[in-house]
Design an enzyme around this catalytic site. Structure first.
Site, PDB file in Angstrom:
ATOM      1  N   ASN A 101       0.866  -1.183   0.000  1.00  0.00           N
ATOM      2  CA  ASN A 101       0.000   0.000   0.000  1.00  0.00           C
ATOM      3  C   ASN A 101       0.901   1.230   0.000  1.00  0.00           C
ATOM      4  OD1 ASN A 101      -1.285   2.261   1.754  1.00  0.00           O
ATOM      5  ND2 ASN A 101      -3.049   0.995   1.254  1.00  0.00           N
ATOM      6  N   CYS A 131      -4.419  11.176   0.382  1.00  0.00           N
ATOM      7  CA  CYS A 131      -3.213  11.893   0.789  1.00  0.00           C
ATOM      8  C   CYS A 131      -3.257  13.292   0.216  1.00  0.00           C
ATOM      9  CB  CYS A 131      -1.954  11.240   0.226  1.00  0.00           C
ATOM     10  SG  CYS A 131      -1.901   9.501   0.434  1.00  0.00           S
ATOM     11  N   LYS A 167      -7.279   2.760  -3.921  1.00  0.00           N
ATOM     12  CA  LYS A 167      -8.097   2.735  -2.703  1.00  0.00           C
ATOM     13  C   LYS A 167      -8.868   4.042  -2.569  1.00  0.00           C
ATOM     14  CE  LYS A 167      -7.972   1.715   2.159  1.00  0.00           C
ATOM     15  NZ  LYS A 167      -7.171   1.063   3.200  1.00  0.00           N
ATOM     16  N   ASN A 194     -11.724   3.776   2.561  1.00  0.00           N
ATOM     17  CA  ASN A 194     -10.766   4.255   3.536  1.00  0.00           C
ATOM     18  C   ASN A 194     -11.581   4.856   4.698  1.00  0.00           C
ATOM     19  OD1 ASN A 194      -8.324   5.170   4.738  1.00  0.00           O
ATOM     20  ND2 ASN A 194      -7.421   5.336   2.701  1.00  0.00           N
ATOM     21  N   THR A 195     -10.921   5.444   5.668  1.00  0.00           N
ATOM     22  CA  THR A 195     -11.642   5.946   6.845  1.00  0.00           C
ATOM     23  C   THR A 195     -12.437   7.218   6.527  1.00  0.00           C
ATOM     24  OG1 THR A 195      -9.649   7.133   7.489  1.00  0.00           O
ATOM     25  CG2 THR A 195     -10.001   4.981   8.502  1.00  0.00           C
ATOM     26  N   GLY A 245     -14.331  -1.836   5.454  1.00  0.00           N
ATOM     27  CA  GLY A 245     -14.967  -0.801   6.255  1.00  0.00           C
ATOM     28  C   GLY A 245     -15.921  -1.462   7.238  1.00  0.00           C
ATOM     29  N   GLY A 267     -10.200  -4.917   9.011  1.00  0.00           N
ATOM     30  CA  GLY A 267      -9.254  -3.919   9.496  1.00  0.00           C
ATOM     31  C   GLY A 267      -9.283  -3.774  10.999  1.00  0.00           C
ATOM     32  N   THR A 268      -9.996  -2.762  11.465  1.00  0.00           N
ATOM     33  CA  THR A 268     -10.036  -2.427  12.894  1.00  0.00           C
ATOM     34  C   THR A 268     -10.382  -3.624  13.771  1.00  0.00           C
ATOM     35  OG1 THR A 268     -10.598  -0.158  12.319  1.00  0.00           O
ATOM     36  CG2 THR A 268     -11.185  -0.865  14.539  1.00  0.00           C
TER      37      THR A 268
HETATM   38  C1  LIG Z   1      -4.857   2.612  12.692  1.00  0.00           C
HETATM   39  C2  LIG Z   1      -5.200   2.607  11.239  1.00  0.00           C
HETATM   40  C3  LIG Z   1      -4.201   2.820  10.296  1.00  0.00           C
HETATM   41  C4  LIG Z   1      -4.508   2.827   8.920  1.00  0.00           C
HETATM   42  N1  LIG Z   1      -3.499   3.019   8.011  1.00  0.00           N
HETATM   43  C5  LIG Z   1      -3.783   2.980   6.677  1.00  0.00           C
HETATM   44  C6  LIG Z   1      -2.740   3.101   5.714  1.00  0.00           C
HETATM   45  O1  LIG Z   1      -1.549   3.189   6.054  1.00  0.00           O
HETATM   46  N2  LIG Z   1      -3.082   3.105   4.399  1.00  0.00           N
HETATM   47  C7  LIG Z   1      -4.386   2.960   3.986  1.00  0.00           C
HETATM   48  O2  LIG Z   1      -4.655   2.954   2.776  1.00  0.00           O
HETATM   49  N3  LIG Z   1      -5.393   2.800   4.885  1.00  0.00           N
HETATM   50  C8  LIG Z   1      -5.120   2.814   6.206  1.00  0.00           C
HETATM   51  N4  LIG Z   1      -6.141   2.634   7.123  1.00  0.00           N
HETATM   52  C9  LIG Z   1      -7.522   2.416   6.650  1.00  0.00           C
HETATM   53  C10 LIG Z   1      -7.880   0.922   6.659  1.00  0.00           C
HETATM   54  O3  LIG Z   1      -7.042   0.177   5.805  1.00  0.00           O
HETATM   55  C11 LIG Z   1      -9.358   0.706   6.227  1.00  0.00           C
HETATM   56  O4  LIG Z   1      -9.557   1.210   4.933  1.00  0.00           O
HETATM   57  C12 LIG Z   1     -10.340   1.390   7.165  1.00  0.00           C
HETATM   58  O5  LIG Z   1      -9.902   1.341   8.503  1.00  0.00           O
HETATM   59  C13 LIG Z   1     -11.746   0.787   7.095  1.00  0.00           C
HETATM   60  O6  LIG Z   1     -11.759  -0.583   7.449  1.00  0.00           O
HETATM   61  P1  LIG Z   1     -12.055  -1.103   8.970  1.00  0.00           P
HETATM   62  O7  LIG Z   1     -13.292  -0.402   9.444  1.00  0.00           O
HETATM   63  O8  LIG Z   1     -12.232  -2.586   8.827  1.00  0.00           O
HETATM   64  O9  LIG Z   1     -10.863  -0.749   9.782  1.00  0.00           O
HETATM   65  C14 LIG Z   1      -5.846   2.619   8.499  1.00  0.00           C
HETATM   66  C15 LIG Z   1      -6.851   2.403   9.452  1.00  0.00           C
HETATM   67  C16 LIG Z   1      -6.545   2.377  10.792  1.00  0.00           C
HETATM   68  C17 LIG Z   1      -7.641   2.112  11.800  1.00  0.00           C
END
Ligand SMILES: Cc1cc2nc3c(=O)[nH]c(=O)nc-3n(C[C@H](O)[C@H](O)[C@H](O)COP(=O)(O)O)c2cc1C
Length: 306
Positions: A101, A131, A167, A194-195, A245, A267-268
């Site tokens: 990534n 970004c 993404k 993504n978040t 997500g 993820g989380t």
């Molecule tokens: C602590 C944390 C760090 C993350 N770092 C990245 C990252 O480096 N690159 C990225 O594309 N997404 C990053 N994300 C987003 C996750 O990959 C994912 O898209 C998002 O958290 C939604 O999925 P989830 O609800 O299952 O966590 C991060 C999320 C969290 C919680």
């Protein structure tokens, strides 16, 4: 239990099952490999890489929310060269697909990283477009179709034979417009979401809980938003989707697939339960078997809208 073929093909990358872990929530897999053999997974989206190593943002950078977390970790990582030298050799010994990534400040940076990764042995490159574009006053790449397309073109130009997955950011008015731009620019797949940007405030100190003031919301709270966006994107583009997500259980993953995802990332949920992705895999197999499917992929796009 009826035998179910759990393998899926995500833009030419064949995985033994559709369960992947989301970038930034699983590091490079080493810590989780102490709990179980990570080759149980279909793939691993590695922690986001930048051209140069980064320390990330100052703390506090994670805060709990109802059914989720807010984070502003800020891409702490060893840099793309550090990844290739120190993390990739170990990962390549595991029987799991490796998705690198990447995040850049300029389209050129994305290109340079793709070039470095193109013959490194990774199976796919996931391009994080949430970004800031340093040349456009910090506006996020992923919020403007033309800027997302430019990054996609750069990545494709330099990635060689490695498939490129973009993404998508949910922090947009119409995610389908971005998805269409990315497909037209040559992307092999999209991943989403993504978040979602959020904020918490300490009422007594009147300070935001996170040092960066705002952060990205993830976890079960975002699942319905993510399923809706996957469904909308699946109805717009032909390239395959990695859905994520808020996925914490097999039923969540099945919803993602029914909405149109070919594969699903956890993820989380990995923070609360390191075994969550394995349980999601086993539960997905059980759901598919109970529904009499011979391939888990038959779930993809199977929703029956009213
Ligand atoms: C602590 C944390 C760090 C993350 N770092 C990245 C990252 O480096 N690159 C990225 O594309 N997404 C990053 N994300 C987003 C996750 O990959 C994912 O898209 C998002 O958290 C939604 O999925 P989830 O609800 O299952 O966590 C991060 C999320 C969290 C919680």
């Amino acid at each position: 239990m009826k035998h179910v073929d759990m393998s899926v093909n995500l833009a030419g990358m064949v995985m033994k099952n559709p369960v992947v872990v989301a970038s930034g929530t699983y590091g490079f897999g080493r810590e989780f490999n102490e709990f179980y053999d990570i080759s149980a997974l279909g793939g691993i989206c590695c922690k986001g890489l930048t051209l140069h190593p980064r320390e990330g943002n100052p703390p506090p950078r994670i805060a709990e929310t109802p059914s989720g977390i807010l984070n502003s970790v800020g891409l702490q990582n060893p840099g793309v060269d550090g990844f290739i030298a120190h993390e990739l050799p170990w990962l390549r010994q595991r029987d799991v697909k490796i998705i690198a990534n990447i995040s850049g400040n300029t389209p050129e940076e994305y290109g340079i990283m793709c070039e470095k990764l193109s013959d490194s042995g990774v199976d796919m490159i996931e391009v994080n477009v949430s970004c800031p574009n340093v040349k456009c006053g910090g506006l996020q790449y992923g919020t403007v179709p033309a800027m997302t397309a430019e990054v996609t073109e750069q990545a494709k130009k330099h990635a060689g034979n490695v498939p490129v997955m973009i993404k998508l950011s949910p922090n947009v008015t119409d995610i389908t417009a971005i998805a269409r731009a990315v497909e037209d620019a040559g992307a092999d797949a999209v991943s989403l979401i993504n978040t979602i940007r959020g904020m918490r405030i300490d009422v007594n100190t009147r300070r935001p809980i996170l040092h960066m003031n705002t952060g990205g919301l993830s976890g079960p709270a975002v699942l319905p938003v993510a399923v809706r966006m996957v469904w909308e994107v699946a109805n717009t583009v032909k390239i395959p989707i990695l859905g994520m997500g808020g996925v914490a259980k097999a039923e969540d993953a099945a919803q993602m697939m029914l909405a149109g995802a070919t594969a699903v990332a956890v993820g989380t949920a990995c923070f609360a339960d390191p075994f969550a992705p394995v349980k999601v895999r086993d539960g997905l197999e059980a759901i598919a078997a109970a529904q009499g499917l011979s391939r888990v992929g038959e779930l993809t796009g199977g929703v029956r809208p009213w």
